[in-house]
Each structure stands twice: as C-alpha cells, then as structure tokens.
Motif scaffolding. Structure first.
Motif, short mmCIF file in Angstrom:
data_model
loop_
_atom_site.label_atom_id
_atom_site.label_comp_id
_atom_site.label_asym_id
_atom_site.label_seq_id
_atom_site.Cartn_x
_atom_site.Cartn_y
_atom_site.Cartn_z
N HIS A 12 0.86 -1.17 0.00
CA HIS A 12 0.00 0.00 0.00
C HIS A 12 0.91 1.23 0.00
O HIS A 12 2.09 1.14 -0.28
N SER A 89 -10.92 -3.96 5.08
CA SER A 89 -9.79 -4.88 4.99
C SER A 89 -9.93 -6.06 5.96
O SER A 89 -9.48 -7.17 5.66
N THR A 109 -5.66 -4.05 -9.43
CA THR A 109 -6.71 -4.06 -8.43
C THR A 109 -6.17 -3.60 -7.08
O THR A 109 -4.98 -3.29 -6.93
N PHE A 110 -7.05 -3.56 -6.09
CA PHE A 110 -6.67 -3.29 -4.71
C PHE A 110 -5.90 -4.49 -4.20
O PHE A 110 -6.39 -5.63 -4.23
N ASN A 160 -10.53 0.06 -8.66
CA ASN A 160 -9.42 0.71 -7.98
C ASN A 160 -8.14 0.00 -8.43
O ASN A 160 -8.00 -1.20 -8.21
N LYS A 334 1.27 -1.90 -8.36
CA LYS A 334 0.00 -2.52 -8.70
C LYS A 334 0.23 -3.56 -9.79
O LYS A 334 0.64 -3.21 -10.90
#
Length: 365
Positions: A12, A89, A109-110, A160, A334
């Motif tokens: 992240h 989460s 994606t996330f 996202n 990502k």
C-alpha cells in the motif's frame, strides 16, 4: 527530510507520518489516500469531540446488533444481511483467508484481494486491456472464469485504481452468468461517488445468493482513521464465516458513536457526494489539458493518470513531495500496471487546483 525507505515496506502507500514528522505532515496535501473531503461536517466532528472523554472510558458493544441496523439503514437492506468490520480490509481478510475456493481477480486491483489469499495457486489473474483503458468486459471475464474453472470471482465497481464503472445492467448480467460460483465479491467502496442515484447491486443480494458486497465507510464518509467497513450478503454460509472470525469488540466506541449518529446527517452526506462529483468533472477538465499526461475516465473520487513525458511514477511522486508538498499514489507496485501510472484522489476544488498547477509546471519543464 523525507523517509522514502518507507515505500519499500508496504504494497500500500505509507501514511504521511511514516514519510515525514507529524508537524511537517500537516503542511503536505494528501492526494494519495482516498477519502471524502466534505464529510463529516464540522458540527458532526464537534459533537464527537464533546463525547470523546466519555467514549474512551467505555467498552464498545460486544455484539453487532446495533451496528447492523445502522449500516442496514444506510444501505437500505435488511440488518440480518450485514456484518460490520474494522475497515473493509478486516472483512476481506476473513473471507479470503478462510475460503477454500479459487478466485478470479481482474488486475490492476486493490492489493488486499491478491495478498490475503494464502495459496497463490488459487488465484487466477485476469489482465485488463491497456489499449482499452483497463475497462472490464463482462463477456471476456466470464469466458476467463469458465476457462480457468475459478470457483469465485471479484469485481471492484468502480475499479481501484482505474475508477472504471460497470453499469448496474452489466453487473446483473455478470451475476446471472456466474450463478454457479460459490461467491462473487463486489467491492463497492467508491460507488457513492459514481452517480446521484447510486447504482449499487445491494438490492439484488436475495436474488443472487452468492453475492458478497464489500463497502468501505472510511472512503464514503471520510473517516479512514475510525476504520469502518461492512459486508452485505444473503448467503448464510458466508454470514456464518464472518460470525466465526470477526473478533468481539472489533468496532471501537468512537467508530460506534459515528455510526449511530450517521443517520442524522443524511442530507449533509448527499450534499457532500454531489460536491465531489462536481469537483471530479472540474479536475478531469484541468488534468486533461496538461500535455504529457493521459487521464483515464473515472466514476470514483480519484483519477488514474499515465505519464507520457519520460518520467516514472516514483520520480514524479518524489518531485511532487519534495518541491510542492503534494502526495500522490505511485501505482508501480499494482500488479498489471507499468511504472508510469499515478493516482490522484480529489481533495476538494481548492486543493485540487494545487496539484493541477504543479503537474502543469513539471510537465512543461
């Protein structure tokens, strides 16, 4: 002085206080973390501040009944279908770590949806097409799911980091084509910013029992520090899974207080949503005018940009931090993207103008 080493230790983005000292962090505008800049309103925050001395001395509720009814009112569904989480989460982690089913995931994606699967052999990564702005084609995705015999599937809507929205009609077509799957995760953490009439698939959870809707109230309501999320499903097996693994007192008293008060600010919340949607149109127009950047269409409260002047995303992120005190998301880590993409979350028109000016200067030079 910036601690750029913090970026090496997470998939992240590090918080501002991990990158700089707390005092300096207050002088940086955060376009990295996605939130609602117009909510909660000042009177709501003041009410929470007044209640704080009492709340920190209390235990939160040991069961979810009150929380379920409040979230159900917000989502306009039945309380029996709701699970409240310490951020979305927590619920993503429980669902994926304790599921035995292989999962199809469109990328980019996330990252939690990739990282929380214990057995990576159970992951089937579906690359979204770069030459079509990373749009998800339902027919191609269904074909991929069947070809790889995936047992479950994910759709983030809007996506996202792409911000791409599948219309409700397409989501229902996908749900119909994938009725055979054990579950379909639909992450709607940004859907409140996609239209005045929110195109959520929540009303169809009884018709399609394998739907599991994930929502992040942190994103919708602008309270990421309170860690609030929820899952919504008509599937009793999945509800029991959450019941087995969601810890007691997983929602703290301040977050609990926020949820109880939230229904009193429905008008202010809807006003905030519409202001964000207007700001996004303004931001798109201004960013699109900058040579050297390609702005992907978005139905969320953020834009993904491709850098076309030779800079990498990490280089541009560093320049914005050091020279302009602006923090954007470097999307290099990502899976499914290259090192030329950043993401900018709208922070209100006045602050958005700062990043537009900075990017224009950087691109011109």
């Amino acid at each position: 002085m910036f601690n750029f080493a913090a970026f090496d230790h997470t998939s992240h983005s590090p918080s501002l206080t991990e990158i700089v000292e707390a005092e300096q962090a207050q002088r940086i505008v955060d376009f990295c973390f996605i939130t609602n800049p117009y909510f909660p309103p000042k009177q709501f925050v003041k009410k929470m501040q007044m209640a704080l001395p009492r709340l920190v001395k209390q235990y939160p509720a040991s069961n979810q009944n009150v929380l379920q009814h409040t979230v159900a009112q917000y989502l306009q569904t039945s309380a029996k279908n709701i699970v409240a989480g310490n951020g979305s989460s927590e619920l993503i982690s429980i669902l994926l770590k304790h599921s035995q089913y292989s999962l199809a995931v469109p990328i980019p994606t996330f990252s939690e949806y990739i990282e929380q699967i214990p057995n990576k052999n159970q992951l089937h990564l579906f690359q979204l097409p770069k030459n079509e702005d990373y749009k998800l084609c339902v027919d191609d995705y269904v074909h991929f799911i069947r070809q790889h015999q995936a047992q479950a599937a994910l759709i983030i809507n809007p996506g996202n980091p792409t911000g791409q929205l599948l219309p409700l009609s397409e989501m229902l077509r996908f749900a119909e084509a994938c009725k055979h799957l054990h579950y379909i995760i639909v992450d709607e953490s940004f859907i409140d910013f996609s239209a005045v009439e929110i195109p959520s698939i929540v009303p169809y959870i009884e018709q399609y029992k394998n739907l599991v809707i994930i929502r992040s109230l942190s994103k919708h309501c602008g309270i990421p520090g309170l860690r609030l999320g929820c899952a919504c499903t008509g599937n009793q097996e999945i509800l029991q899974l959450f019941s087995n693994y969601v810890p007691v007192w997983n929602i703290n008293t301040i977050a609990e207080y926020f949820l109880k008060e939230l229904p009193n600010y429905t008008k202010e919340y809807n006003t905030a949503r519409q202001k964000i949607m207007a700001d996004m149109q303004f931001l798109y127009k201004k960013l699109s005018e900058i040579s050297g950047l390609y702005v992907y269409p978005s139905s969320a409260n953020f834009y993904m940009l491709r850098i076309e002047n030779g800079l990498t995303a990490s280089e541009l992120q560093r320049i914005l931090l050091e020279r302009y005190h602006l923090y954007v998301r470097d999307c290099t880590n990502k899976i499914g993207l290259d090192n030329r993409h950043i993401r900018i979350a709208s922070q209100g028109r006045k602050k958005d103008a700062l990043v537009v000016v900075a990017l224009r200067e950087i691109m011109n030079n």
